[in-house]
Design a protein around this motif. Structure first.
Motif, PDB file in Angstrom:
ATOM      1  N   PRO A 138      -7.757   6.979  11.295  1.00 31.57           N
ATOM      2  CA  PRO A 138      -8.823   6.437  10.442  1.00 31.57           C
ATOM      3  C   PRO A 138      -8.888   7.037   9.045  1.00 31.57           C
ATOM      4  O   PRO A 138      -9.476   6.429   8.140  1.00 31.57           O
ATOM      5  CB  PRO A 138     -10.094   6.774  11.241  1.00 31.57           C
ATOM      6  CG  PRO A 138      -9.643   6.949  12.644  1.00 31.57           C
ATOM      7  CD  PRO A 138      -8.275   7.541  12.547  1.00 31.57           C
ATOM      8  N   THR A 139      -8.280   8.201   8.840  1.00 35.23           N
ATOM      9  CA  THR A 139      -8.324   8.827   7.518  1.00 35.23           C
ATOM     10  C   THR A 139      -7.132   8.442   6.643  1.00 35.23           C
ATOM     11  O   THR A 139      -7.083   8.817   5.467  1.00 35.23           O
ATOM     12  CB  THR A 139      -8.371  10.366   7.653  1.00 35.23           C
ATOM     13  OG1 THR A 139      -7.249  10.799   8.422  1.00 35.23           O
ATOM     14  CG2 THR A 139      -9.655  10.795   8.337  1.00 35.23           C
ATOM     15  N   TRP A 140      -6.168   7.727   7.194  1.00 36.64           N
ATOM     16  CA  TRP A 140      -5.031   7.287   6.386  1.00 36.64           C
ATOM     17  C   TRP A 140      -5.436   6.089   5.532  1.00 36.64           C
ATOM     18  O   TRP A 140      -6.228   5.246   5.956  1.00 36.64           O
ATOM     19  CB  TRP A 140      -3.866   6.877   7.275  1.00 36.64           C
ATOM     20  CG  TRP A 140      -3.119   8.030   7.893  1.00 36.64           C
ATOM     21  CD1 TRP A 140      -3.451   9.352   7.835  1.00 36.64           C
ATOM     22  CD2 TRP A 140      -1.928   7.947   8.668  1.00 36.64           C
ATOM     23  NE1 TRP A 140      -2.541  10.102   8.536  1.00 36.64           N
ATOM     24  CE2 TRP A 140      -1.590   9.274   9.055  1.00 36.64           C
ATOM     25  CE3 TRP A 140      -1.112   6.908   9.083  1.00 36.64           C
ATOM     26  CZ2 TRP A 140      -0.469   9.555   9.830  1.00 36.64           C
ATOM     27  CZ3 TRP A 140       0.008   7.195   9.852  1.00 36.64           C
ATOM     28  CH2 TRP A 140       0.323   8.510  10.217  1.00 36.64           C
ATOM     29  N   GLN A 141      -4.868   6.009   4.339  1.00 35.09           N
ATOM     30  CA  GLN A 141      -5.012   4.826   3.496  1.00 35.09           C
ATOM     31  C   GLN A 141      -3.742   3.986   3.660  1.00 35.09           C
ATOM     32  O   GLN A 141      -2.635   4.504   3.518  1.00 35.09           O
ATOM     33  CB  GLN A 141      -5.188   5.223   2.032  1.00 35.09           C
ATOM     34  CG  GLN A 141      -6.444   6.044   1.767  1.00 35.09           C
ATOM     35  CD  GLN A 141      -6.518   6.461   0.308  1.00 35.09           C
ATOM     36  OE1 GLN A 141      -6.554   5.621  -0.600  1.00 35.09           O
ATOM     37  NE2 GLN A 141      -6.526   7.764   0.061  1.00 35.09           N
ATOM     38  N   VAL A 142      -3.934   2.712   3.958  1.00 31.83           N
ATOM     39  CA  VAL A 142      -2.785   1.867   4.305  1.00 31.83           C
ATOM     40  C   VAL A 142      -2.749   0.618   3.430  1.00 31.83           C
ATOM     41  O   VAL A 142      -3.775  -0.044   3.238  1.00 31.83           O
ATOM     42  CB  VAL A 142      -2.837   1.465   5.802  1.00 31.83           C
ATOM     43  CG1 VAL A 142      -1.626   0.615   6.165  1.00 31.83           C
ATOM     44  CG2 VAL A 142      -2.912   2.705   6.699  1.00 31.83           C
ATOM     45  N   TRP A 143      -1.566   0.334   2.921  1.00 35.95           N
ATOM     46  CA  TRP A 143      -1.314  -0.916   2.197  1.00 35.95           C
ATOM     47  C   TRP A 143      -0.263  -1.702   2.980  1.00 35.95           C
ATOM     48  O   TRP A 143       0.653  -1.107   3.564  1.00 35.95           O
ATOM     49  CB  TRP A 143      -0.804  -0.637   0.789  1.00 35.95           C
ATOM     50  CG  TRP A 143      -1.834  -0.130  -0.161  1.00 35.95           C
ATOM     51  CD1 TRP A 143      -2.489  -0.852  -1.112  1.00 35.95           C
ATOM     52  CD2 TRP A 143      -2.339   1.210  -0.270  1.00 35.95           C
ATOM     53  NE1 TRP A 143      -3.376  -0.050  -1.802  1.00 35.95           N
ATOM     54  CE2 TRP A 143      -3.303   1.218  -1.306  1.00 35.95           C
ATOM     55  CE3 TRP A 143      -2.073   2.395   0.420  1.00 35.95           C
ATOM     56  CZ2 TRP A 143      -3.989   2.371  -1.667  1.00 35.95           C
ATOM     57  CZ3 TRP A 143      -2.758   3.543   0.071  1.00 35.95           C
ATOM     58  CH2 TRP A 143      -3.708   3.527  -0.963  1.00 35.95           C
ATOM     59  N   ALA A 144      -0.387  -3.012   2.974  1.00 41.30           N
ATOM     60  CA  ALA A 144       0.563  -3.856   3.701  1.00 41.30           C
ATOM     61  C   ALA A 144       0.948  -5.044   2.827  1.00 41.30           C
ATOM     62  O   ALA A 144       0.081  -5.710   2.254  1.00 41.30           O
ATOM     63  CB  ALA A 144      -0.059  -4.342   5.009  1.00 41.30           C
ATOM     64  N   THR A 145       2.256  -5.299   2.725  1.00 42.82           N
ATOM     65  CA  THR A 145       2.728  -6.390   1.881  1.00 42.82           C
ATOM     66  C   THR A 145       3.482  -7.434   2.696  1.00 42.82           C
ATOM     67  O   THR A 145       4.031  -7.137   3.763  1.00 42.82           O
ATOM     68  CB  THR A 145       3.688  -5.876   0.782  1.00 42.82           C
ATOM     69  OG1 THR A 145       5.010  -5.710   1.345  1.00 42.82           O
ATOM     70  CG2 THR A 145       3.222  -4.568   0.188  1.00 42.82           C
ATOM     71  N   ASP A 146       3.502  -8.631   2.163  1.00 43.15           N
ATOM     72  CA  ASP A 146       4.364  -9.679   2.709  1.00 43.15           C
ATOM     73  C   ASP A 146       4.609 -10.714   1.620  1.00 43.15           C
ATOM     74  O   ASP A 146       3.714 -10.962   0.789  1.00 43.15           O
ATOM     75  CB  ASP A 146       3.742 -10.347   3.939  1.00 43.15           C
ATOM     76  CG  ASP A 146       4.801 -10.940   4.862  1.00 43.15           C
ATOM     77  OD1 ASP A 146       5.035 -10.380   5.947  1.00 43.15           O
ATOM     78  OD2 ASP A 146       5.413 -11.967   4.484  1.00 43.15           O
TER      79      ASP A 146
END
Length: 281
Positions: free
Chosen positions: A132-140
């Motif tokens: 929960p403390t990670w910052q996540v980006w996701a691309t497509d």
């Protein structure tokens, strides 16, 4: 006729077109919410017209090579329920191993992650749910895929933690990250005969196939990734079972001072490449 006899007919027909007969049993159990005992008792009953109509409609879809997950509209991945349909690839158990590896090797609480080619969001959202403390980006590159990822993001209550970006790999990404992860299209167009009919006819080819014997996107990621990684950054990739040495060579050539590992899945097949150590040297 009893349902057991009808199922025998359905099983035979599915086998004849190259589909797994067990898939029909699994589908019916899920759709009818049967326990194993419920299912056994159901098979001993005499057919009812309304139920038989339902069974035939689902059987027809399997005969047309539609994956069970698309018929159900969802699939399990890392103990989470993900919406899937023809806009996205169905996440595989091998990819769960990639997620598990990232979690095992990265206990830090304040990491920034970018998932390239996220599809349904399976990797990015599973990582975010566990950390929960990670910052996540996701691309497509696919707007349609991102629609599905956004739906899953909302269902899993991860709107604030996971950002979605429409991008051709890293083209429209800004910032720097601790981990870059990707399960890109990696099947060679020449290997279509190795792909099951339900995959070939139903799942998006954009998420399956790549040029240059399936290596095109790895080559592009190798060229671009370094500019987006922090000094201790890491790269985690899923690969095809025949691609270990080739992908390892691509990344070792680009990052000569880094450690480049090829790791096998639970079946002993090359399935992951990890690049860590000195990526800036």
């Amino acid at each position: 006729m009893k349902y057991s006899q009808r199922f025998q007919e359905f099983h035979k027909q599915l086998t004849q077109v190259g589909e797994e007969p067990e898939a029909f049993d699994f589908l019916i159990r899920k759709l009818f919410d049967f326990t194993f005992t419920d299912f056994v008792f159901f098979l001993q009953k005499e057919e009812e017209a309304e139920v038989l109509t339902q069974l035939k409609s689902y059987h027809k879809r399997l005969m047309a090579h539609e994956p069970v997950q698309y018929i159900l509209g969802s699939t399990d991945f890392c103990d989470l329920d993900f919406v899937v349909d023809k806009r996205v690839l169905i996440p595989r158990p091998e990819t769960e191993e990639l997620v598990g590896l990232i979690l095992d090797e990265n206990p830090a609480e304040d990491l920034k992650i970018v998932d390239i080619g996220t599809g349904s969001g399976a990797i990015a959202l599973s990582l975010a749910k566990q950390r929960p403390t990670w910052q996540v980006w996701a691309t497509d590159i696919s707007h349609q895929a991102l629609e599905v990822a956004d739906l899953n993001r909302k269902r899993l209550d991860l709107d604030k933690q996971v950002s979605l970006i429409q991008s051709n790999l890293l083209e429209d990404v800004t910032g720097s990250f601790d981990i870059l992860v990707s399960n890109p299209p990696y099947i060679s167009w020449e290997d279509q005969d190795e792909v099951g009919a339900n995959v070939l006819q139903s799942e998006p080819h954009l998420a399956l196939f790549a040029d240059e014997d399936g290596l095109a996107l790895y080559r592009q990621l190798a060229a671009e990734a370094g500019a987006y990684l922090n000094s201790n950054g890491k790269i985690y990739l899923e690969i095809g079972y025949k691609q270990g040495k080739a992908v390892q060579y691509l990344f070792q050539e680009t990052f000569p001072k880094a450690r480049v590992r090829v790791l096998a899945d639970q079946f002993g097949q090359d399935r992951m490449v990890v690049v860590d150590g000195n990526l800036k040297g």
